[in-house]
Design an enzyme around this catalytic site. Structure first.
Site, mmCIF file in Angstrom:
data_model
loop_
_atom_site.group_PDB
_atom_site.id
_atom_site.type_symbol
_atom_site.label_atom_id
_atom_site.label_comp_id
_atom_site.label_asym_id
_atom_site.label_seq_id
_atom_site.Cartn_x
_atom_site.Cartn_y
_atom_site.Cartn_z
ATOM 1 N N HIS A 1 -5.837 6.342 -2.409
ATOM 2 C CA HIS A 1 -6.621 7.498 -2.141
ATOM 3 C C HIS A 1 -7.557 7.271 -1.017
ATOM 4 C CE1 HIS A 1 -9.030 5.249 -5.037
ATOM 5 N NE2 HIS A 1 -9.896 5.998 -4.360
ATOM 6 N N ASP B 1 -11.535 8.791 -0.749
ATOM 7 C CA ASP B 1 -12.541 9.411 -1.586
ATOM 8 C C ASP B 1 -12.764 10.921 -1.649
ATOM 9 O OD1 ASP B 1 -12.935 6.855 -2.897
ATOM 10 O OD2 ASP B 1 -14.487 6.291 -1.769
ATOM 11 N N HIS C 1 -7.793 3.596 0.410
ATOM 12 C CA HIS C 1 -7.745 2.361 -0.387
ATOM 13 C C HIS C 1 -7.256 2.439 -1.638
ATOM 14 C CE1 HIS C 1 -11.330 4.729 -1.437
ATOM 15 N NE2 HIS C 1 -11.434 4.049 -2.557
ATOM 16 N N ARG D 1 -21.237 1.877 -6.062
ATOM 17 C CA ARG D 1 -20.872 2.676 -4.695
ATOM 18 C C ARG D 1 -21.945 3.507 -4.561
ATOM 19 N NH1 ARG D 1 -15.710 6.297 -5.195
ATOM 20 N NH2 ARG D 1 -17.057 8.203 -5.422
#
Length: 304
Positions: A93, A95, A252, A267
Protein backbone atom coordinates in the site's frame (compact mmCIF):
# COMPACT_ATOMS: atom_id res chain seq x y z
CA UNK A 1 28.64 16.00 6.24
CA UNK A 2 25.79 14.09 4.61
CA UNK A 3 26.90 10.91 2.87
CA UNK A 4 24.48 8.99 0.65
CA UNK A 5 25.13 5.26 0.18
CA UNK A 6 23.05 3.82 -2.63
CA UNK A 7 21.40 0.46 -1.86
CA UNK A 8 19.71 -0.45 -5.14
CA UNK A 9 19.50 0.55 -8.79
CA UNK A 10 16.09 2.23 -8.57
CA UNK A 11 15.29 2.55 -4.88
CA UNK A 12 16.93 2.84 -1.48
CA UNK A 13 19.85 4.69 0.13
CA UNK A 14 21.46 4.90 3.55
CA UNK A 15 22.27 8.36 4.92
CA UNK A 16 25.42 8.70 7.01
CA UNK A 17 27.05 11.54 8.89
CA UNK A 18 23.87 12.97 10.45
CA UNK A 19 22.83 12.99 14.12
CA UNK A 20 19.12 13.78 13.91
CA UNK A 21 18.72 14.20 17.68
CA UNK A 22 20.97 17.28 17.55
CA UNK A 23 18.79 18.86 14.87
CA UNK A 24 19.63 19.76 11.29
CA UNK A 25 19.95 23.07 9.48
CA UNK A 26 18.13 24.08 6.29
CA UNK A 27 21.01 23.09 4.02
CA UNK A 28 21.16 19.58 5.50
CA UNK A 29 17.38 19.24 5.26
CA UNK A 30 17.58 20.18 1.57
CA UNK A 31 20.27 17.53 0.99
CA UNK A 32 18.15 14.91 2.73
CA UNK A 33 15.07 15.90 0.71
CA UNK A 34 17.11 15.66 -2.51
CA UNK A 35 18.23 12.16 -1.51
CA UNK A 36 14.62 11.23 -0.75
CA UNK A 37 13.45 12.36 -4.19
CA UNK A 38 16.24 10.47 -5.93
CA UNK A 39 16.20 7.23 -3.93
CA UNK A 40 12.51 7.12 -2.83
CA UNK A 41 13.29 5.66 0.62
CA UNK A 42 16.25 6.60 2.82
CA UNK A 43 17.52 5.04 6.05
CA UNK A 44 19.41 6.35 9.06
CA UNK A 45 21.23 3.99 11.43
CA UNK A 46 22.28 4.65 15.01
CA UNK A 47 19.76 7.38 15.93
CA UNK A 48 19.54 6.08 19.51
CA UNK A 49 19.04 9.50 21.11
CA UNK A 50 16.02 10.34 18.96
CA UNK A 51 12.65 10.38 20.78
CA UNK A 52 9.12 11.33 19.70
CA UNK A 53 9.82 15.05 20.02
CA UNK A 54 13.03 14.73 18.03
CA UNK A 55 11.26 12.71 15.36
CA UNK A 56 8.62 15.44 15.07
CA UNK A 57 11.29 18.15 14.90
CA UNK A 58 13.06 16.29 12.10
CA UNK A 59 9.74 15.88 10.28
CA UNK A 60 9.11 19.62 10.48
CA UNK A 61 12.47 20.27 8.82
CA UNK A 62 11.20 18.34 5.77
CA UNK A 63 7.59 19.49 5.65
CA UNK A 64 4.33 19.95 7.53
CA UNK A 65 3.23 17.08 9.80
CA UNK A 66 -0.35 15.84 9.58
CA UNK A 67 -2.27 14.59 12.57
CA UNK A 68 -1.40 10.96 13.26
CA UNK A 69 -4.19 9.41 11.14
CA UNK A 70 -7.54 10.46 9.61
CA UNK A 71 -9.57 7.87 11.55
CA UNK A 72 -7.29 6.22 14.13
CA UNK A 73 -7.20 9.09 16.62
CA UNK A 74 -7.17 7.27 19.97
CA UNK A 75 -3.45 6.45 20.03
CA UNK A 76 -1.79 9.78 19.45
CA UNK A 77 -2.24 13.21 17.89
CA UNK A 78 0.96 13.67 15.85
CA UNK A 79 2.89 10.40 16.31
CA UNK A 80 1.17 7.16 15.31
CA UNK A 81 2.33 3.94 17.03
CA UNK A 82 2.74 1.07 14.57
CA UNK A 83 2.00 -1.63 17.12
CA UNK A 84 1.80 -5.33 16.29
CA UNK A 85 -0.86 -5.87 18.96
CA UNK A 86 -3.32 -3.85 16.90
CA UNK A 87 -2.45 -4.50 13.29
CA UNK A 88 0.21 -5.73 10.88
CA UNK A 89 0.33 -3.77 7.63
CA UNK A 90 1.35 -6.81 5.61
CA UNK A 91 -0.15 -5.74 2.31
CA UNK A 92 1.27 -3.54 -0.41
CA UNK A 93 0.00 0.00 0.00
CA UNK A 94 0.75 3.69 -0.22
CA UNK A 95 -0.21 5.46 3.01
CA UNK A 96 -3.66 7.06 3.28
CA UNK A 97 -4.60 7.06 -0.41
CA UNK A 98 -8.29 7.00 0.51
CA UNK A 99 -8.17 10.78 1.09
CA UNK A 100 -7.63 13.40 -1.62
CA UNK A 101 -4.45 14.94 -0.13
CA UNK A 102 -2.04 12.02 -0.24
CA UNK A 103 0.85 12.51 2.22
CA UNK A 104 4.23 13.60 0.94
CA UNK A 105 6.27 11.28 3.12
CA UNK A 106 6.28 9.06 6.19
CA UNK A 107 8.99 8.94 8.85
CA UNK A 108 9.22 5.67 10.77
CA UNK A 109 11.39 4.98 13.85
CA UNK A 110 12.15 1.61 15.44
CA UNK A 111 11.21 1.50 19.15
CA UNK A 112 10.80 -2.20 20.02
CA UNK A 113 11.80 -5.00 17.65
CA UNK A 114 11.21 -8.76 17.68
CA UNK A 115 14.27 -11.04 17.96
CA UNK A 116 13.72 -12.17 14.37
CA UNK A 117 11.75 -11.06 11.33
CA UNK A 118 9.75 -7.84 11.00
CA UNK A 119 11.59 -6.24 8.09
CA UNK A 120 9.89 -3.83 5.67
CA UNK A 121 10.02 -3.73 1.87
CA UNK A 122 9.46 -0.70 -0.38
CA UNK A 123 8.76 -0.60 -4.13
CA UNK A 124 9.33 2.25 -6.56
CA UNK A 125 6.16 3.21 -8.42
CA UNK A 126 8.26 5.48 -10.63
CA UNK A 127 10.42 2.62 -11.87
CA UNK A 128 7.29 0.52 -12.40
CA UNK A 129 5.78 3.22 -14.62
CA UNK A 130 9.01 3.79 -16.54
CA UNK A 131 9.24 0.08 -17.38
CA UNK A 132 5.67 -0.38 -18.57
CA UNK A 133 5.30 -1.46 -22.21
CA UNK A 134 3.83 1.36 -24.29
CA UNK A 135 0.33 -0.21 -24.65
CA UNK A 136 0.04 -0.63 -20.85
CA UNK A 137 1.39 2.87 -20.30
CA UNK A 138 -1.27 4.37 -22.57
CA UNK A 139 -3.97 2.39 -20.76
CA UNK A 140 -2.76 3.34 -17.28
CA UNK A 141 -2.57 7.04 -18.13
CA UNK A 142 -6.30 7.10 -18.83
CA UNK A 143 -7.42 4.99 -15.85
CA UNK A 144 -8.85 6.21 -12.54
CA UNK A 145 -9.13 4.08 -9.43
CA UNK A 146 -11.49 4.25 -6.45
CA UNK A 147 -9.64 4.19 -3.09
CA UNK A 148 -11.47 3.61 0.21
CA UNK A 149 -10.53 2.92 3.83
CA UNK A 150 -12.99 0.02 4.05
CA UNK A 151 -11.50 -2.08 1.29
CA UNK A 152 -9.74 -5.18 2.68
CA UNK A 153 -10.06 -3.96 6.29
CA UNK A 154 -13.86 -4.17 6.37
CA UNK A 155 -13.79 -7.49 4.57
CA UNK A 156 -11.44 -8.93 7.18
CA UNK A 157 -13.64 -7.70 10.03
CA UNK A 158 -16.75 -9.27 8.54
CA UNK A 159 -15.06 -12.52 7.62
CA UNK A 160 -13.22 -13.34 10.84
CA UNK A 161 -14.54 -11.07 13.58
CA UNK A 162 -14.58 -13.86 16.14
CA UNK A 163 -10.97 -14.82 15.47
CA UNK A 164 -9.59 -11.31 16.02
CA UNK A 165 -8.11 -10.33 19.36
CA UNK A 166 -9.97 -7.50 21.09
CA UNK A 167 -7.15 -5.02 20.43
CA UNK A 168 -7.00 -5.83 16.72
CA UNK A 169 -10.78 -5.76 16.31
CA UNK A 170 -11.02 -2.39 18.07
CA UNK A 171 -8.24 -0.97 15.89
CA UNK A 172 -9.90 -2.10 12.68
CA UNK A 173 -13.29 -0.84 13.74
CA UNK A 174 -11.73 2.55 14.49
CA UNK A 175 -9.94 2.47 11.12
CA UNK A 176 -13.30 2.35 9.31
CA UNK A 177 -15.19 4.56 11.80
CA UNK A 178 -15.37 7.40 9.24
CA UNK A 179 -15.82 6.53 5.59
CA UNK A 180 -13.53 7.96 2.91
CA UNK A 181 -13.69 7.39 -0.81
CA UNK A 182 -11.60 9.18 -3.43
CA UNK A 183 -11.02 8.73 -7.16
CA UNK A 184 -7.35 9.04 -8.06
CA UNK A 185 -5.58 8.81 -11.42
CA UNK A 186 -3.61 5.59 -11.84
CA UNK A 187 -0.75 7.70 -13.22
CA UNK A 188 0.01 10.94 -11.39
CA UNK A 189 2.62 13.64 -11.93
CA UNK A 190 5.03 13.81 -9.00
CA UNK A 191 4.78 17.42 -7.73
CA UNK A 192 8.50 17.87 -7.02
CA UNK A 193 10.24 15.85 -9.73
CA UNK A 194 7.68 16.10 -12.53
CA UNK A 195 8.08 12.34 -13.08
CA UNK A 196 5.14 10.02 -13.77
CA UNK A 197 4.37 7.42 -11.11
CA UNK A 198 1.75 4.71 -10.62
CA UNK A 199 -0.82 5.25 -7.86
CA UNK A 200 -2.37 1.96 -6.73
CA UNK A 201 -2.02 -0.29 -3.63
CA UNK A 202 -4.47 -2.23 -1.51
CA UNK A 203 -6.79 0.67 -0.71
CA UNK A 204 -8.02 0.37 -4.31
CA UNK A 205 -11.60 -0.87 -4.52
CA UNK A 206 -11.86 -0.89 -8.31
CA UNK A 207 -11.45 1.19 -11.45
CA UNK A 208 -13.86 3.89 -12.58
CA UNK A 209 -16.10 2.53 -15.35
CA UNK A 210 -15.05 -1.11 -14.94
CA UNK A 211 -16.77 -3.99 -13.18
CA UNK A 212 -15.40 -6.07 -10.31
CA UNK A 213 -13.93 -8.88 -12.45
CA UNK A 214 -12.27 -6.52 -14.91
CA UNK A 215 -10.97 -4.33 -12.09
CA UNK A 216 -9.45 -7.30 -10.25
CA UNK A 217 -7.65 -8.57 -13.34
CA UNK A 218 -6.32 -5.14 -14.27
CA UNK A 219 -5.29 -4.36 -10.72
CA UNK A 220 -3.28 -7.59 -10.48
CA UNK A 221 -1.59 -6.85 -13.81
CA UNK A 222 -0.42 -3.37 -12.81
CA UNK A 223 0.23 -4.10 -9.13
CA UNK A 224 2.50 -7.01 -10.06
CA UNK A 225 4.55 -4.61 -12.16
CA UNK A 226 5.06 -2.35 -9.13
CA UNK A 227 6.18 -5.10 -6.76
CA UNK A 228 8.59 -6.79 -9.14
CA UNK A 229 11.68 -7.59 -7.05
CA UNK A 230 13.94 -5.40 -9.19
CA UNK A 231 11.82 -2.41 -8.12
CA UNK A 232 12.16 -3.09 -4.39
CA UNK A 233 14.47 -2.69 -1.41
CA UNK A 234 14.15 -4.61 1.87
CA UNK A 235 15.27 -3.16 5.21
CA UNK A 236 16.14 -5.27 8.25
CA UNK A 237 15.44 -3.03 11.23
CA UNK A 238 17.82 -2.38 14.11
CA UNK A 239 17.13 -0.28 17.20
CA UNK A 240 18.07 3.31 16.45
CA UNK A 241 16.94 3.05 12.82
CA UNK A 242 14.79 5.63 11.10
CA UNK A 243 13.31 5.35 7.60
CA UNK A 244 11.83 8.10 5.44
CA UNK A 245 9.96 7.30 2.25
CA UNK A 246 8.45 9.39 -0.52
CA UNK A 247 4.83 8.32 -0.21
CA UNK A 248 4.08 9.76 -3.65
CA UNK A 249 6.51 7.41 -5.43
CA UNK A 250 6.47 4.20 -3.40
CA UNK A 251 4.44 1.40 -1.91
CA UNK A 252 5.54 -0.60 1.13
CA UNK A 253 4.86 -3.89 2.88
CA UNK A 254 5.60 -4.77 6.52
CA UNK A 255 6.58 -8.44 6.54
CA UNK A 256 4.72 -10.35 9.26
CA UNK A 257 7.28 -13.12 9.81
CA UNK A 258 7.90 -12.69 13.56
CA UNK A 259 5.13 -14.88 15.02
CA UNK A 260 3.54 -13.33 18.13
CA UNK A 261 6.63 -11.34 19.12
CA UNK A 262 6.06 -7.67 19.96
CA UNK A 263 7.02 -5.03 17.39
CA UNK A 264 6.52 -1.29 17.78
CA UNK A 265 7.58 1.62 15.62
CA UNK A 266 6.43 5.24 15.57
CA UNK A 267 5.34 7.12 12.45
CA UNK A 268 5.07 10.79 11.64
CA UNK A 269 3.43 11.74 8.34
CA UNK A 270 4.06 14.82 6.22
CA UNK A 271 1.25 16.64 4.44
CA UNK A 272 1.11 16.42 0.66
CA UNK A 273 -0.90 17.66 -2.27
CA UNK A 274 -3.85 16.47 -4.35
CA UNK A 275 -2.67 14.23 -7.24
CA UNK A 276 -2.89 15.51 -10.81
CA UNK A 277 -3.01 13.20 -13.83
CA UNK A 278 -1.14 13.53 -17.13
CA UNK A 279 -4.01 15.62 -18.55
CA UNK A 280 -4.08 18.08 -15.63
CA UNK A 281 -7.13 16.66 -13.84
CA UNK A 282 -7.12 16.55 -10.02
CA UNK A 283 -8.29 13.69 -7.80
CA UNK A 284 -11.97 13.75 -6.87
CA UNK A 285 -13.50 13.34 -3.39
CA UNK A 286 -16.54 11.07 -3.35
CA UNK A 287 -16.99 10.79 0.44
CA UNK A 288 -15.23 12.12 3.52
CA UNK A 289 -13.62 15.42 4.51
CA UNK A 290 -9.88 15.19 5.18
CA UNK A 291 -9.40 18.87 6.08
CA UNK A 292 -8.96 18.06 9.78
CA UNK A 293 -6.35 15.41 8.94
CA UNK A 294 -4.00 17.44 6.83
CA UNK A 295 -3.34 20.70 5.08
CA UNK A 296 -2.84 20.60 1.34
CA UNK A 297 0.81 21.44 0.77
CA UNK A 298 1.91 22.01 -2.81
CA UNK A 299 5.73 21.94 -3.00
CA UNK A 300 7.89 23.98 -5.32
CA UNK A 301 8.70 21.89 -8.38
CA UNK A 302 12.46 21.34 -8.24
CA UNK A 303 13.09 19.31 -11.40
CA UNK A 304 11.46 19.88 -14.76
Amino acid sequence: MVRVVKLGAVIGARIEGVDLARGIDAATAAQINDALLEHKVIFFRGQHDLDDDGQLAFARSLGTPTIAHPTVTSRGTKVLPIDSRYDKANSWHTDVTFVDRIPKASILRAVTLPPYGGSTTWASTEAAYDRLPEPLRALAENLWAVHTNTYDYAKDIDGRREALADTERQYREEFVSDYYETEHPVVRIHPETGRRVLLLGNFVKGFVGLGRTESAALFDLLQTRITKLEHTVRWNWELGDLAVWDNRATQHYAIADYDDQFRRLTRVTLAGDVPVDVHGQRSRVIAGDASTYSDIVVPVRLVS
